[in-house]
Design a protein around this motif. Sequence first.
Motif, mmCIF file in Angstrom:
data_model
loop_
_atom_site.group_PDB
_atom_site.id
_atom_site.type_symbol
_atom_site.label_atom_id
_atom_site.label_comp_id
_atom_site.label_asym_id
_atom_site.label_seq_id
_atom_site.Cartn_x
_atom_site.Cartn_y
_atom_site.Cartn_z
ATOM 1 N N GLU A 250 32.288 35.073 42.625
ATOM 2 C CA GLU A 250 31.540 34.668 41.438
ATOM 3 C C GLU A 250 31.065 35.902 40.693
ATOM 4 O OE1 GLU A 250 28.341 31.995 42.222
ATOM 5 O OE2 GLU A 250 29.685 30.254 42.352
ATOM 6 N N VAL A 251 31.161 35.850 39.372
ATOM 7 C CA VAL A 251 30.621 36.932 38.543
ATOM 8 C C VAL A 251 29.667 36.317 37.518
ATOM 9 C CG1 VAL A 251 32.608 38.440 38.865
ATOM 10 C CG2 VAL A 251 32.591 36.844 36.964
ATOM 11 N N ARG A 252 28.567 36.982 37.295
ATOM 12 C CA ARG A 252 27.567 36.488 36.351
ATOM 13 C C ARG A 252 27.975 36.797 34.912
ATOM 14 N NH1 ARG A 252 24.512 38.804 40.479
ATOM 15 N NH2 ARG A 252 24.296 40.735 39.276
ATOM 16 N N ALA A 253 27.403 36.073 33.988
ATOM 17 C CA ALA A 253 27.665 36.295 32.566
ATOM 18 C C ALA A 253 27.419 37.755 32.220
ATOM 19 C CB ALA A 253 26.772 35.399 31.718
ATOM 20 N N GLY A 254 28.382 38.362 31.520
ATOM 21 C CA GLY A 254 28.260 39.756 31.097
ATOM 22 C C GLY A 254 28.857 40.747 32.061
ATOM 23 N N GLU A 255 29.133 40.342 33.297
ATOM 24 C CA GLU A 255 29.750 41.279 34.243
ATOM 25 C C GLU A 255 31.215 41.499 33.855
ATOM 26 O OE1 GLU A 255 29.207 39.853 38.215
ATOM 27 O OE2 GLU A 255 27.212 40.766 38.385
ATOM 28 N N THR A 256 31.680 42.714 34.114
ATOM 29 C CA THR A 256 33.053 43.073 33.742
ATOM 30 C C THR A 256 33.959 43.052 34.960
ATOM 31 O OG1 THR A 256 32.597 45.439 34.027
ATOM 32 C CG2 THR A 256 32.255 44.498 31.831
ATOM 33 N N TYR A 259 39.802 47.624 35.797
ATOM 34 C CA TYR A 259 39.772 48.964 35.212
ATOM 35 C C TYR A 259 39.421 48.908 33.725
ATOM 36 C CZ TYR A 259 41.934 50.945 39.393
ATOM 37 O OH TYR A 259 42.186 51.354 40.673
ATOM 38 N N GLY A 260 38.634 49.857 33.308
ATOM 39 C CA GLY A 260 38.262 49.957 31.906
ATOM 40 C C GLY A 260 37.173 49.010 31.467
ATOM 41 N N ALA A 261 36.776 48.078 32.358
ATOM 42 C CA ALA A 261 35.724 47.102 32.031
ATOM 43 C C ALA A 261 35.997 46.432 30.694
ATOM 44 C CB ALA A 261 34.354 47.781 32.030
ATOM 45 N N THR A 262 37.257 46.035 30.485
ATOM 46 C CA THR A 262 37.653 45.495 29.177
ATOM 47 C C THR A 262 37.419 44.000 29.051
ATOM 48 O OG1 THR A 262 39.915 45.189 29.976
ATOM 49 C CG2 THR A 262 39.417 47.261 28.848
ATOM 50 N N TRP A 263 37.127 43.317 30.172
ATOM 51 C CA TRP A 263 36.907 41.856 30.143
ATOM 52 C C TRP A 263 35.519 41.563 30.679
ATOM 53 C CZ3 TRP A 263 35.721 37.693 33.222
ATOM 54 C CH2 TRP A 263 36.122 36.415 32.793
ATOM 55 N N SER A 264 34.750 40.793 29.928
ATOM 56 C CA SER A 264 33.397 40.424 30.338
ATOM 57 C C SER A 264 33.320 38.918 30.528
ATOM 58 C CB SER A 264 32.373 40.860 29.276
ATOM 59 O OG SER A 264 32.418 42.259 29.084
ATOM 60 N N ALA A 265 32.685 38.490 31.589
ATOM 61 C CA ALA A 265 32.523 37.056 31.840
ATOM 62 C C ALA A 265 31.635 36.445 30.765
ATOM 63 C CB ALA A 265 31.923 36.835 33.221
ATOM 64 N N PRO A 266 32.097 35.378 30.107
ATOM 65 C CA PRO A 266 31.271 34.758 29.058
ATOM 66 C C PRO A 266 30.121 33.937 29.629
ATOM 67 C CG PRO A 266 33.320 33.540 29.354
ATOM 68 C CD PRO A 266 33.425 34.758 30.227
ATOM 69 N N HIS A 267 30.225 33.582 30.911
ATOM 70 C CA HIS A 267 29.203 32.775 31.598
ATOM 71 C C HIS A 267 29.465 32.937 33.092
ATOM 72 C CE1 HIS A 267 32.708 30.205 31.851
ATOM 73 N NE2 HIS A 267 32.699 30.040 30.527
ATOM 74 N N LEU A 268 28.686 32.304 33.901
ATOM 75 C CA LEU A 268 28.932 32.350 35.346
ATOM 76 C C LEU A 268 30.355 31.867 35.603
ATOM 77 C CD1 LEU A 268 27.790 32.807 38.219
ATOM 78 C CD2 LEU A 268 27.144 30.373 38.212
ATOM 79 N N SER A 269 31.153 32.712 36.248
ATOM 80 C CA SER A 269 32.585 32.435 36.377
ATOM 81 C C SER A 269 33.047 32.658 37.814
ATOM 82 C CB SER A 269 33.395 33.353 35.448
ATOM 83 O OG SER A 269 32.996 33.202 34.098
ATOM 84 N N GLY A 308 40.876 40.490 32.789
ATOM 85 C CA GLY A 308 40.932 41.941 32.924
ATOM 86 C C GLY A 308 42.352 42.469 33.022
ATOM 87 N N ARG A 309 42.430 43.751 33.231
ATOM 88 C CA ARG A 309 43.724 44.428 33.290
ATOM 89 C C ARG A 309 44.460 44.140 34.596
ATOM 90 N NH1 ARG A 309 41.827 50.348 30.909
ATOM 91 N NH2 ARG A 309 41.929 49.771 28.703
ATOM 92 N N VAL A 310 45.774 44.096 34.508
ATOM 93 C CA VAL A 310 46.613 44.064 35.702
ATOM 94 C C VAL A 310 46.619 45.466 36.282
ATOM 95 C CG1 VAL A 310 48.952 43.697 36.575
ATOM 96 C CG2 VAL A 310 48.038 42.209 34.760
ATOM 97 N N ASP A 313 48.442 46.820 42.160
ATOM 98 C CA ASP A 313 48.719 45.912 43.265
ATOM 99 C C ASP A 313 47.942 44.600 43.194
ATOM 100 O OD1 ASP A 313 50.210 48.047 44.769
ATOM 101 O OD2 ASP A 313 48.217 48.955 44.728
ATOM 102 N N LEU A 314 47.100 44.417 42.187
ATOM 103 C CA LEU A 314 46.217 43.257 42.131
ATOM 104 C C LEU A 314 46.078 42.761 40.696
ATOM 105 C CD1 LEU A 314 43.300 44.672 44.342
ATOM 106 C CD2 LEU A 314 44.912 42.887 45.061
ATOM 107 N N LEU A 315 45.799 41.469 40.581
ATOM 108 C CA LEU A 315 45.368 40.936 39.298
ATOM 109 C C LEU A 315 44.326 39.852 39.547
ATOM 110 C CD1 LEU A 315 46.871 37.942 38.800
ATOM 111 C CD2 LEU A 315 48.806 39.406 38.312
ATOM 112 N N ALA A 316 43.531 39.597 38.512
ATOM 113 C CA ALA A 316 42.422 38.640 38.610
ATOM 114 C C ALA A 316 42.681 37.466 37.680
ATOM 115 C CB ALA A 316 41.105 39.317 38.249
ATOM 116 N N ILE A 317 42.316 36.277 38.150
ATOM 117 C CA ILE A 317 42.521 35.038 37.391
ATOM 118 C C ILE A 317 41.184 34.316 37.285
ATOM 119 C CG2 ILE A 317 43.815 32.879 37.286
ATOM 120 C CD1 ILE A 317 45.756 34.188 39.386
#
Length: 368
Positions: A250-256, A259-269, A308-310, A313-317
């Motif tokens: 789980e990531v809270r709203a605003g957490e990235t 790499y690069g912190a290019t994606w931020s959670a819009p809400h609890l995700s 976020g970025r691929v 060896d890993l990617l996030a969904i």
Amino acid sequence: MTIAASEAGARLTIDLAAIARNYRRIAGMTTGAECAAVVKADAYGTGIETTGPALAAAGARTFFVAHPSEARRLRQVCPEAVIYILNGLFEGALDLYASLNIRPVLGSRDEIEAFSAFCRTVRRRLPAAIHVDTGMSRLGLDLAEAALLAEPGPQNLDFEPALVMTHLACADEPGHILTPKQIDRFSQVRGLYPGVPGSLANSAGCTLGAAARHDLVRPGIALYGGRFRADREPLEGVVTLAAPVIQVREVRAGETIGYGATWSAPHLSRIAIVSVGYADGYLRGAGSTDRKSGASARVNGVVCPLAGRVSMDLLAIDVTEAGLIRRGDLATLIGDGITVDDIAEAAGTIGYEILTGLGRRYHRVVAH
């Protein structure tokens, strides 16, 4: 090398029956011409040793590869096939053309002179294709060179001209002005080589009617389920890529994320991580950022965006909308409604690159 399922980050399934159906569909579209099969780049990533025999069983008698190494592999599994090497004459491998009955596609005066000399040396008039450039400006004789070569008559050459061919540059773009010019130029070239079979049509060319058909068509990407014309749906998909989730967090709203912190959670995700990355051919450009929409995966029956970025060896969904997801549940990255062209579009490339870049760390399964 075969990777065990227990040791791989994902499972790649190759559907040979789908490839065979695609071949038969194209052959049905091009009646009156022989339908060959292009199996270069390891059969577009699906494997020469498995896909070659499947296409032969479906009716293919003639095959095209790019390199002698591919021709050698194909000959081992398709002993009766006619095999052409598209990238021309590899002078370091001249003996292979005679010993394994492989045909070079000759596209320059230097290649023609070298192969002619080899035929004289072995005292055999070996078969080869003559490649004429009608607008690609890549490989092939220009029109004047093709006319000069034909002057004594094809029967007087030191090798046997088994095919005269060219390659369409823009047939995948409907209405492109170069395509009818190439069709017309090739018809003129055919007249210089009476009695020699001709080949013009690639996958997209197979849709252009009798004027592009000639004696032999050469589908490639269409066999493997990739888009081959901008205005047509691709044929049946042939690959499925599925990866088990290795962690859910789980990531809270605003957490990235990533790499690069290019994606931020819009809400609890809720975020699922799978062990696939750009080292496996899943391109870095397919990732999602705040500035650009990325690719998707299907998890628990729900289409979920990447987060976020691929990485290597890993990617996030982002599986927030997919219900309860646990470690070990499968995420489908290709298949089940997600095509290689969908991934390619997200990555800013084409389906060819996705297919041919599928990595060697997958556990591969061949479905018949």
